[in-house]
Design a protein around this motif. Sequence first.
Motif, PDB file in Angstrom:
ATOM      1  N   LEU A  13     -21.826  12.128  10.522  1.00  0.00           N
ATOM      2  CA  LEU A  13     -23.147  12.157  11.160  1.00  0.00           C
ATOM      3  C   LEU A  13     -23.519  13.574  11.589  1.00  0.00           C
ATOM      4  CD1 LEU A  13     -23.087   8.861  13.248  1.00  0.00           C
ATOM      5  CD2 LEU A  13     -24.346   9.326  11.137  1.00  0.00           C
ATOM      6  N   GLY A  14     -22.525  14.404  11.830  1.00  0.00           N
ATOM      7  CA  GLY A  14     -22.794  15.814  12.133  1.00  0.00           C
ATOM      8  C   GLY A  14     -23.442  16.509  10.947  1.00  0.00           C
ATOM      9  N   VAL A  15     -22.986  16.196   9.745  1.00  0.00           N
ATOM     10  CA  VAL A  15     -23.596  16.752   8.540  1.00  0.00           C
ATOM     11  C   VAL A  15     -25.026  16.242   8.412  1.00  0.00           C
ATOM     12  CG1 VAL A  15     -23.448  16.850   6.016  1.00  0.00           C
ATOM     13  CG2 VAL A  15     -21.373  16.985   7.383  1.00  0.00           C
ATOM     14  N   CYS A  16     -25.232  14.957   8.730  1.00  0.00           N
ATOM     15  CA  CYS A  16     -26.588  14.383   8.701  1.00  0.00           C
ATOM     16  C   CYS A  16     -27.506  15.131   9.663  1.00  0.00           C
ATOM     17  CB  CYS A  16     -26.555  12.903   9.084  1.00  0.00           C
ATOM     18  SG  CYS A  16     -25.587  11.890   7.976  1.00  0.00           S
ATOM     19  N   ALA A  17     -27.017  15.397  10.859  1.00  0.00           N
ATOM     20  CA  ALA A  17     -27.827  16.111  11.849  1.00  0.00           C
ATOM     21  C   ALA A  17     -28.144  17.521  11.369  1.00  0.00           C
ATOM     22  CB  ALA A  17     -27.103  16.146  13.190  1.00  0.00           C
ATOM     23  N   LEU A  18     -27.166  18.186  10.767  1.00  0.00           N
ATOM     24  CA  LEU A  18     -27.384  19.535  10.249  1.00  0.00           C
ATOM     25  C   LEU A  18     -28.423  19.519   9.129  1.00  0.00           C
ATOM     26  CD1 LEU A  18     -26.488  22.522  10.308  1.00  0.00           C
ATOM     27  CD2 LEU A  18     -24.821  21.928   8.568  1.00  0.00           C
ATOM     28  N   LEU A  19     -28.312  18.569   8.209  1.00  0.00           N
ATOM     29  CA  LEU A  19     -29.279  18.461   7.116  1.00  0.00           C
ATOM     30  C   LEU A  19     -30.679  18.158   7.643  1.00  0.00           C
ATOM     31  CD1 LEU A  19     -27.224  16.474   4.454  1.00  0.00           C
ATOM     32  CD2 LEU A  19     -27.962  18.857   4.310  1.00  0.00           C
ATOM     33  N   ALA A  20     -30.762  17.265   8.630  1.00  0.00           N
ATOM     34  CA  ALA A  20     -32.069  16.919   9.206  1.00  0.00           C
ATOM     35  C   ALA A  20     -32.677  18.135   9.915  1.00  0.00           C
ATOM     36  CB  ALA A  20     -31.926  15.743  10.170  1.00  0.00           C
ATOM     37  N   ALA A  21     -31.878  18.864  10.674  1.00  0.00           N
ATOM     38  CA  ALA A  21     -32.383  20.055  11.362  1.00  0.00           C
ATOM     39  C   ALA A  21     -32.847  21.101  10.359  1.00  0.00           C
ATOM     40  CB  ALA A  21     -31.303  20.628  12.281  1.00  0.00           C
ATOM     41  N   LEU A  22     -32.086  21.278   9.290  1.00  0.00           N
ATOM     42  CA  LEU A  22     -32.473  22.229   8.255  1.00  0.00           C
ATOM     43  C   LEU A  22     -33.765  21.780   7.572  1.00  0.00           C
ATOM     44  CD1 LEU A  22     -31.653  24.830   6.831  1.00  0.00           C
ATOM     45  CD2 LEU A  22     -30.311  23.447   5.245  1.00  0.00           C
ATOM     46  N   GLY A  23     -33.904  20.478   7.319  1.00  0.00           N
ATOM     47  CA  GLY A  23     -35.125  19.951   6.723  1.00  0.00           C
ATOM     48  C   GLY A  23     -36.339  20.183   7.604  1.00  0.00           C
ATOM     49  N   VAL A  24     -36.193  19.938   8.902  1.00  0.00           N
ATOM     50  CA  VAL A  24     -37.297  20.168   9.837  1.00  0.00           C
ATOM     51  C   VAL A  24     -37.642  21.660   9.875  1.00  0.00           C
ATOM     52  CG1 VAL A  24     -37.935  20.106  12.278  1.00  0.00           C
ATOM     53  CG2 VAL A  24     -36.873  18.115  11.224  1.00  0.00           C
ATOM     54  N   PHE A  25     -36.622  22.509   9.908  1.00  0.00           N
ATOM     55  CA  PHE A  25     -36.854  23.958   9.916  1.00  0.00           C
ATOM     56  C   PHE A  25     -37.630  24.396   8.681  1.00  0.00           C
ATOM     57  CE2 PHE A  25     -35.458  28.216   8.606  1.00  0.00           C
ATOM     58  CZ  PHE A  25     -35.926  28.960   9.677  1.00  0.00           C
ATOM     59  N   VAL A  26     -37.233  23.899   7.513  1.00  0.00           N
ATOM     60  CA  VAL A  26     -37.907  24.279   6.269  1.00  0.00           C
ATOM     61  C   VAL A  26     -39.358  23.793   6.277  1.00  0.00           C
ATOM     62  CG1 VAL A  26     -37.937  23.873   3.770  1.00  0.00           C
ATOM     63  CG2 VAL A  26     -35.801  24.453   4.902  1.00  0.00           C
ATOM     64  N   LEU A  27     -39.585  22.569   6.761  1.00  0.00           N
ATOM     65  CA  LEU A  27     -40.949  22.037   6.799  1.00  0.00           C
ATOM     66  C   LEU A  27     -41.837  22.815   7.771  1.00  0.00           C
ATOM     67  CD1 LEU A  27     -40.312  18.202   6.560  1.00  0.00           C
ATOM     68  CD2 LEU A  27     -41.360  19.685   4.841  1.00  0.00           C
ATOM     69  N   VAL A  28     -41.288  23.156   8.936  1.00  0.00           N
ATOM     70  CA  VAL A  28     -42.060  23.940   9.903  1.00  0.00           C
ATOM     71  C   VAL A  28     -42.367  25.322   9.334  1.00  0.00           C
ATOM     72  CG1 VAL A  28     -41.933  25.072  12.162  1.00  0.00           C
ATOM     73  CG2 VAL A  28     -41.272  22.678  11.929  1.00  0.00           C
ATOM     74  N   ASP A  29     -41.374  25.924   8.705  1.00  0.00           N
ATOM     75  CA  ASP A  29     -41.574  27.240   8.111  1.00  0.00           C
ATOM     76  C   ASP A  29     -42.601  27.171   6.974  1.00  0.00           C
ATOM     77  OD1 ASP A  29     -40.898  29.961   8.291  1.00  0.00           O
ATOM     78  OD2 ASP A  29     -39.616  29.793   6.517  1.00  0.00           O
ATOM     79  N   ALA A  30     -42.573  26.091   6.191  1.00  0.00           N
ATOM     80  CA  ALA A  30     -43.539  25.927   5.102  1.00  0.00           C
ATOM     81  C   ALA A  30     -44.945  25.755   5.654  1.00  0.00           C
ATOM     82  CB  ALA A  30     -43.162  24.723   4.240  1.00  0.00           C
ATOM     83  N   ALA A  31     -45.071  25.076   6.788  1.00  0.00           N
ATOM     84  CA  ALA A  31     -46.394  24.878   7.391  1.00  0.00           C
ATOM     85  C   ALA A  31     -46.983  26.196   7.877  1.00  0.00           C
ATOM     86  CB  ALA A  31     -46.300  23.888   8.548  1.00  0.00           C
ATOM     87  N   LEU A  32     -46.140  27.172   8.177  1.00  0.00           N
ATOM     88  CA  LEU A  32     -46.611  28.462   8.683  1.00  0.00           C
ATOM     89  C   LEU A  32     -46.948  29.456   7.576  1.00  0.00           C
ATOM     90  CD1 LEU A  32     -44.115  28.888  11.662  1.00  0.00           C
ATOM     91  CD2 LEU A  32     -46.488  28.090  11.733  1.00  0.00           C
ATOM     92  N   ILE A  33     -46.736  29.067   6.314  1.00  0.00           N
ATOM     93  CA  ILE A  33     -47.058  29.966   5.204  1.00  0.00           C
ATOM     94  C   ILE A  33     -48.571  30.106   5.113  1.00  0.00           C
ATOM     95  CG2 ILE A  33     -47.007  30.257   2.693  1.00  0.00           C
ATOM     96  CD1 ILE A  33     -44.322  28.853   2.652  1.00  0.00           C
ATOM     97  N   GLU A  34     -49.021  31.347   5.097  1.00  0.00           N
ATOM     98  CA  GLU A  34     -50.457  31.599   5.002  1.00  0.00           C
ATOM     99  C   GLU A  34     -50.883  31.540   3.545  1.00  0.00           C
ATOM    100  OE1 GLU A  34     -51.785  35.064   7.050  1.00  0.00           O
ATOM    101  OE2 GLU A  34     -50.388  34.737   8.696  1.00  0.00           O
ATOM    102  N   THR A  35     -51.979  30.865   3.304  1.00  0.00           N
ATOM    103  CA  THR A  35     -52.518  30.774   1.939  1.00  0.00           C
ATOM    104  C   THR A  35     -53.937  31.332   1.927  1.00  0.00           C
ATOM    105  OG1 THR A  35     -53.217  28.520   2.385  1.00  0.00           O
ATOM    106  CG2 THR A  35     -51.109  28.791   1.275  1.00  0.00           C
TER     107      THR A  35
END
Length: 181
Positions: A28-50
Motif C-alpha cells: 500500500l506504500g507503493v500505491c500511495a507513492l504512485l497516487a501522489a506521483l499521479g496527483v503531482f503530474v496532473l497538477v503540474d500538467a494543469a499549470l502548463i501554459e498554452t
Amino acid sequence: MSETTTAEQTAPHTTTHATSWWREHSELGVCALLAALGVFVLVDAALIETDFAQRGPIGPKTAPVAIGIALLLVAAILAVEVLRGGRAQAESGEDIDLSAPSDWRTVLLLAAAFLANAALVDVIGFPLSGMILFWGSAYALGSRNTVRDPLVAAVLSIVTFLAFNNLLGVPLPGGPLMGVL
C-alpha cells in the motif's frame, strides 16, 4: 483486577496486530507513492501554459495528463489487489539474499557520483562531469581497474555528449572541451 489484566493484555496485542497488518499490506506504500506521483503530474500538467497556436488536436498537456491518469489508475488497481489479499511474489530467478543487510556504502558512493555530476555539469561541462559519473558508478559497483575504467568512462561520456548535442539537437554544456569536440 481481572478487568485491568485483560485490558493490559489486549493493548499490546492490538499494537502487534496493527503492525502485522501494515507489514502484510506494505505494498500500500507503493500505491500511495504512485497516487501522489499521479496527483503531482496532473497538477503540474494543469499549470502548463498554452498561450501559443496549437497545431493539431494533441497539445502539450496530453501526455502528462495521460500519464497522471495512468498512475492513479495503476495505484487504485494495485490497492484493490493488495486489500483483497494479493501479494507480490519474489523473483525466482534472482540470486539475492534478502536476509543480508543493505549495502549503504555502495548506495552512498552512487549518490555521490550522481550529485558530483549534477553539481559540476555547468562548471566543467558534460564530457568531464559525465566521466566522473560513469567512473564513479563503476567504482561504486566494485570495478577497480585503474586503466580501463577511466577510459571507458571517457568514451561513454564523449559519445553520450556527441549523440545528444550533435545528433539529437539537445544542447549540453561542453565546458572547456567544447572547442575540441
